[in-house]
Design an enzyme around this catalytic site. Structure first.
Site, mmCIF file in Angstrom:
data_model
loop_
_atom_site.group_PDB
_atom_site.id
_atom_site.type_symbol
_atom_site.label_atom_id
_atom_site.label_comp_id
_atom_site.label_asym_id
_atom_site.label_seq_id
_atom_site.Cartn_x
_atom_site.Cartn_y
_atom_site.Cartn_z
ATOM 1 N N THR A 1 -1.347 -5.025 -1.689
ATOM 2 C CA THR A 1 0.058 -5.025 -2.113
ATOM 3 C C THR A 1 0.767 -3.810 -1.528
ATOM 4 O O THR A 1 1.993 -3.829 -1.375
ATOM 5 C CB THR A 1 0.188 -4.995 -3.651
ATOM 6 O OG1 THR A 1 -0.640 -3.948 -4.163
ATOM 7 C CG2 THR A 1 -0.197 -6.324 -4.246
ATOM 8 N N LYS B 1 -11.826 -0.678 3.571
ATOM 9 C CA LYS B 1 -10.430 -0.402 3.956
ATOM 10 C C LYS B 1 -10.353 0.418 5.247
ATOM 11 O O LYS B 1 -9.294 0.551 5.845
ATOM 12 C CB LYS B 1 -9.702 0.314 2.813
ATOM 13 C CG LYS B 1 -9.501 -0.573 1.569
ATOM 14 C CD LYS B 1 -8.844 0.215 0.448
ATOM 15 C CE LYS B 1 -8.690 -0.587 -0.838
ATOM 16 N NZ LYS B 1 -7.507 -1.476 -0.815
ATOM 17 N N HIS C 1 -10.081 -11.773 -7.651
ATOM 18 C CA HIS C 1 -9.507 -10.677 -6.853
ATOM 19 C C HIS C 1 -10.368 -10.221 -5.695
ATOM 20 O O HIS C 1 -9.975 -9.332 -4.944
ATOM 21 C CB HIS C 1 -9.219 -9.461 -7.737
ATOM 22 C CG HIS C 1 -7.978 -9.589 -8.549
ATOM 23 N ND1 HIS C 1 -6.749 -9.196 -8.081
ATOM 24 C CD2 HIS C 1 -7.772 -10.104 -9.782
ATOM 25 C CE1 HIS C 1 -5.832 -9.440 -9.008
ATOM 26 N NE2 HIS C 1 -6.430 -9.987 -10.056
ATOM 27 N N LYS D 1 -4.100 4.332 -0.054
ATOM 28 C CA LYS D 1 -4.772 3.296 -0.835
ATOM 29 C C LYS D 1 -6.084 3.885 -1.314
ATOM 30 O O LYS D 1 -6.448 4.988 -0.897
ATOM 31 C CB LYS D 1 -5.022 2.048 0.021
ATOM 32 C CG LYS D 1 -5.652 2.378 1.393
ATOM 33 C CD LYS D 1 -5.887 1.146 2.252
ATOM 34 C CE LYS D 1 -4.638 0.565 2.849
ATOM 35 N NZ LYS D 1 -4.317 -0.747 2.356
ATOM 36 N N ARG D 2 -6.788 3.197 -2.212
ATOM 37 C CA ARG D 2 -8.097 3.709 -2.616
ATOM 38 C C ARG D 2 -8.997 3.898 -1.402
ATOM 39 O O ARG D 2 -8.888 3.166 -0.424
ATOM 40 C CB ARG D 2 -8.753 2.760 -3.633
ATOM 41 C CG ARG D 2 -8.142 2.820 -5.006
ATOM 42 C CD ARG D 2 -8.200 4.224 -5.602
ATOM 43 N NE ARG D 2 -9.586 4.625 -5.850
ATOM 44 C CZ ARG D 2 -10.189 4.516 -7.015
ATOM 45 N NH1 ARG D 2 -9.543 4.067 -8.066
ATOM 46 N NH2 ARG D 2 -11.451 4.882 -7.162
HETATM 47 C C1 LIG Z 1 0.200 -0.497 -4.404
HETATM 48 C C2 LIG Z 1 -0.742 0.557 -4.826
HETATM 49 C C3 LIG Z 1 -2.109 0.416 -4.561
HETATM 50 C C4 LIG Z 1 -2.677 -0.756 -3.794
HETATM 51 O O1 LIG Z 1 -2.652 -0.442 -2.409
HETATM 52 P P1 LIG Z 1 -3.427 -1.350 -1.355
HETATM 53 O O2 LIG Z 1 -2.988 -0.784 -0.055
HETATM 54 O O3 LIG Z 1 -2.954 -2.758 -1.539
HETATM 55 O O4 LIG Z 1 -4.873 -1.182 -1.604
HETATM 56 C C5 LIG Z 1 -2.963 1.425 -4.972
HETATM 57 N N1 LIG Z 1 -2.500 2.525 -5.610
HETATM 58 C C6 LIG Z 1 -1.194 2.698 -5.867
HETATM 59 C C7 LIG Z 1 -0.746 3.937 -6.564
HETATM 60 C C8 LIG Z 1 -0.265 1.729 -5.489
HETATM 61 O O5 LIG Z 1 1.036 1.906 -5.774
#
Ligand SMILES: *Cc1c(COP(=O)(O)O)cnc(C)c1O
Length: 817
Positions: free
Chosen positions: A652, A550, A356, A544-545
């Protein structure tokens, strides 16, 4: 098909209210109603669940065990109702009882047994496995406290425990009959058995009882229900507490403490290895329990353990469950008397590994001292795997000791979990095409050259059932009206929408739905943040986190720059914009928490400055989680996917935005590359260094951000505002660390290691293109519709079909009721 009768279902709800709470519907609290409705729905699910497992047994179907430290499930009730074929009856019954399904759904705690993308991927995969009819178990840990709840106080993040089990979780079933023992510590004694064979016996260990709780995973309209099995730890023999023997008493107390601590809390680190002893205990705990049970179950219906791989496959979600390789070897040799070579052959036909990340700070490397003390028998096996692998390497590359240094499983006093996972698996996959290519040709080059046949790509996906059908009902209904409902189980069919992209009426309808969703989010923001946002403004969203790679910092620095421009030149042409952020920072990640404080500080200044005429609003949405995510994607115009190229393995979130008709503003990183390939570069905004350029800079000592600081007046301006108290008059030093991270090197860390200043102007230019594009509302609507239409590839159904046919070799099972 089971016919569910409305009257019976309604009676079930009122009966549960009586049995559980001795209440009539009128007197029950919303939480009690949620529980009663959930139990009534579970009644329907359980019949399908039992029928599914009967069918699996009858067909002796091969099963995948998806081993993951994290399952970020989000709420179950609403999703379950949507997936059940009885969905219409259920909804009508609830309405006839005078109940509001939305309010009831809102009572469910968000089961958040995961951090972010990796855990949510596992949840999407389970949804797809059931919907496609593949036999599967998700295996994980029943953390008492999942991902913390985030509160924002004075602009700072506070972490509050997530006591998700407080009111009882109605969908779980405790399966005490499948409890197993898991042993830690002690030493390994070697004794001869009756036949004179050496037996390896762990002695003087501490152990816990692993007890599984099963959660149903309901497929869409197909009667298939798979299982998410999460393990809890209980103390083994409490009666010893009364013992007068001091040694026994001490041990009993220790064992109780061990059982209490193991499943207490999820580590809140995303993409970061912390090396904590308790974390390794969690890993071995759930792996040992899952593998023991899987082997026992297999042997209940088969007589030769050597054919295990024909019916069972273990997929390792990152390196976290990699002790699986050694645990399976242990069981095959110590419990089933196989010789090493035979056991190794079976193990390497049963385990498969998903990588990952390539970021070095995320790679798990356990110190030998800790590993051998905690898992003495597993350690012996890992040593032997390493010894044999080194011989293999030496035979392949005689005299090339660099290869050993780079590839050994045990090296420099550490167990390298990624190396163990690769050596012990028959498949190694990355999670987006670019990521897999970087693995093959950079990070894992030596392994790729040695085991080319193991490497493959499986681009991640998301479930359209949760992220469109459930999260965006207006758009879902519109899509179904236009092209029918095949997209629900075959997302590639959504391409049929393409023909409507140029249709003026459809564009208007689409933009109106987006507007309705923006209103819904604006109301939420008004209620939670007390901020009025303009639903006609561009909703520009980064959720996102929080992680430096990021680059939320790039986003907020650009907001600071826009604000400076508007202040200097109030008459400049500017389309109103709402910048929306949502992000949790790991509790111990100081710099990430400082970035949250910077975002909220900029928000305070900008939102309250009358002179800019509400042209910019900045909103930080507290406690970003799956249920908030569903609402946010539906309301987004712009999807910020701006990671430093090469750092985001897939992402994602990018796919969920696309599915909801937001346009990507992003770097050529992770799955963004494939998103742009599907939708066309003219329907996205791409900027910044490429991964090749980033990797080239990194291999040559980085770049010099001071050049940008010296030459570029605007950059110098915003950086100065970080340290002159412009956004933090009460403490001008608050953002000094962020400032330093951009301009100074720090120990082994390069100045601006994520290339924020290097990409700044290119990001700014892309943002200008966003503004221009949005002003052309038909052009925007066309691009947005095309994003929805071209999202077919990013269904987790497609991903799971690829795993099932290329890696797991599963057959689909049909369940008739
Ligand atoms: C999809 C999702 C993530 C992943 O987001 P990324 O932008 O790919 O880092 C993180 N947290 C939640 C709650 C999500 O639904």
């Amino acid at each position: 098909m089971i016919q569910i009768k409305k009257e019976e279902f309604k009676k079930n709800i009122t009966d549960y209210l009586k049995v559980l709470y001795r209440k009539e519907a009128e007197e029950a609290t919303q939480q009690q109603l949620f529980q009663a409705v959930s139990y009534a729905v579970k009644d329907i699910v359980v019949d399908q669940w039992m029928a599914t497992h009967k069918e699996y047994e009858k067909q002796d179907a091969k099963t995948v065990y998806y081993l993951s430290m994290e399952f970020l499930m989000g709420r179950a009730l609403g999703n379950m109702i949507i997936n059940l074929s009885a969905n219409k009856v259920i909804k009508e019954s609830i309405a006839e009882l005078g109940l509001d399904l939305n309010v009831i759904e809102d009572q469910e705690p968000d089961p958040a047994l995961g951090n972010g993308g990796l855990g949510r991927l596992a949840a999407c995969f389970l949804d797809s496995l059931s919907t496609l009819g593949y036999p599967a178990y998700g295996c994980g840990i029943r953390y008492k406290y999942g991902m913390f709840k985030q509160k924002i106080k004075n602009g700072f993040q506070l972490e509050v425990p997530d006591d998700w089990l407080r009111d009882g979780y109605p969908f779980e079933i405790k399966r005490s009959e499948y409890a197993v023992e898991v042993k830690f510590g002690g030493y390994v004694a070697i004794r001869k058995d009756e036949k004179g064979k050496d037996r390896f016996i762990q002695e003087n260990y501490q152990s816990v009882r692993a007890v599984p709780y099963d959660l149903p995973i309901v497929g869409y309209n197909n009667n298939v229900v798979n299982t998410l099995r999460i393990w809890d730890a209980e103390a083994i023999d409490t009666f010893n507490l009364d013992s007068f023997d001091k040694g026994d008493y001490q041990k009993a107390v220790e064992q109780q403490n061990l059982a209490r601590t193991i499943c207490e809390v999820l580590y809140p680190n995303d993409n970061h290895y912390a090396g904590k002893e308790l974390r390794l205990k969690q890993q071995y705990f759930f792996v040992s329990a899952s593998i023991q049970r899987a082997v026992t179950k297999y042997m209940e219906n088969h007589d030769d353990i050597r054919n295990l791989y024909e019916k069972v496959t273990f997929q390792l979600n990152d390196t976290h469950p990699t002790v699986t390789v050694a645990e399976l070897m242990r069981i095959l040799m110590d419990d089933y008397d196989l010789e090493w070579n035979e056991a190794w052959d079976i193990t390497t036909k049963t385990c498969a590994y998903t990588n990952h990340t390539i970021m070095s700070e995320a790679l798990e490397k356990w110190p030998l001292e800790l590993f051998s003390r905690l898992l003495p028998r597993i350690y012996q096996i890992v040593e032997e795997i390493n010894r044999r692998f080194i011989i293999e390497i030496q035979e392949c590359y005689p005299g090339n000791y660099k290869k050993i240094e780079k590839m050994a499983v045990v090296y420099d006093g550490q167990v390298k979990m990624a190396h163990l996972a690769i050596v012990g698996s028959y498949s190694v996959n990355g999670v987006a095409r670019l990521h897999t290519e970087i693995l093959k040709h950079q990070e894992l080059k030596d392994f790729y050259e040695h085991f080319p046949e193991k490497f493959n790509n499986k681009t991640n996906g998301i479930t359209q059932r949760r992220f469109l059908l459930h999260g965006n009902p207006l758009l879902a209904d519109w899509v179904t009206q236009k092209i029918g409902d095949e997209w629900i189980t075959n997302l590639s069919a959504i391409d049929e929408l393409s023909i409507y992209a140029d249709d003026e009426k459809c564009q208007k309808e689409f933009m109106n739905i987006k507007y309705q969703n923006k209103l819904r989010l604006a109301e939420f923001i008004k209620e939670k943040n007390g901020i009025e946002v303009n639903p006609r403004s561009i909703f520009d969203v980064q959720v996102k986190r929080l992680h430096e790679y990021k680059r939320q910092l790039l986003n907020i620095l650009h907001v600071m720059h826009l604000y400076n421009q508007l202040k200097t030149n109030p008459g400049m042409e500017f389309y109103p914009r709402t910048f929306i952020f949502g992000a949790k920072a790991s509790a111990g990640y100081r710099r990430a928490k400082a970035i949250i404080k910077l975002i909220t500080s900029v928000a305070d200044v900008v939102n309250n400055d009358k002179s800019i005429d509400d042209k910019i609003k900045v909103v930080f949405i507290e406690d970003y989680n799956v249920s908030k995510a569903e609402m946010i994607f539906a309301a987004s115009d712009v999807s910020e996917q701006i990671s430093t190229a090469s750092k985001e393995a897939s992402g994602t979130g990018n796919m969920k935005f696309m599915l909801n008709g937001a346009l990507t503003l992003g770097t050529l990183d992770g799955a963004n590359v494939e998103i742009v390939e599907e939708v066309g570069e003219e329907n996205a905004f791409i900027f910044g260094l490429t991964s090749d350029e980033v990797i080239h800079f990194e291999q040559n000592g980085g770049y010099n951000p001071k050049e940008h600081y010296n030459i570029d007046h605007d950059i110098r301006n915003i950086l100065t505002q970080l340290i002159n108290g412009y956004y933090s008059p009460e403490n001008p030093e608050l953002f000094r660390e962020i400032y330093n991270s951009l301009l100074e090197q720090n120990g082994g860390e390069r100045a601006d290691q994520y290339f924020i200043l290097k990409d700044f102007r290119s990001y700014e230019a892309a943002q200008k293109r966003v503004e221009e594009a949005y002003k052309d509302s038909t052009g925007w609507a066309k691009s947005a519709i095309l994003n929805v239409a071209k999202s077919g590839k990013f269904s987790s159904d497609r991903t799971i079909e690829e795993y099932a046919t290329e890696i797991w070799k599963l057959d689909k099972v049909k369940v008739e009721l």
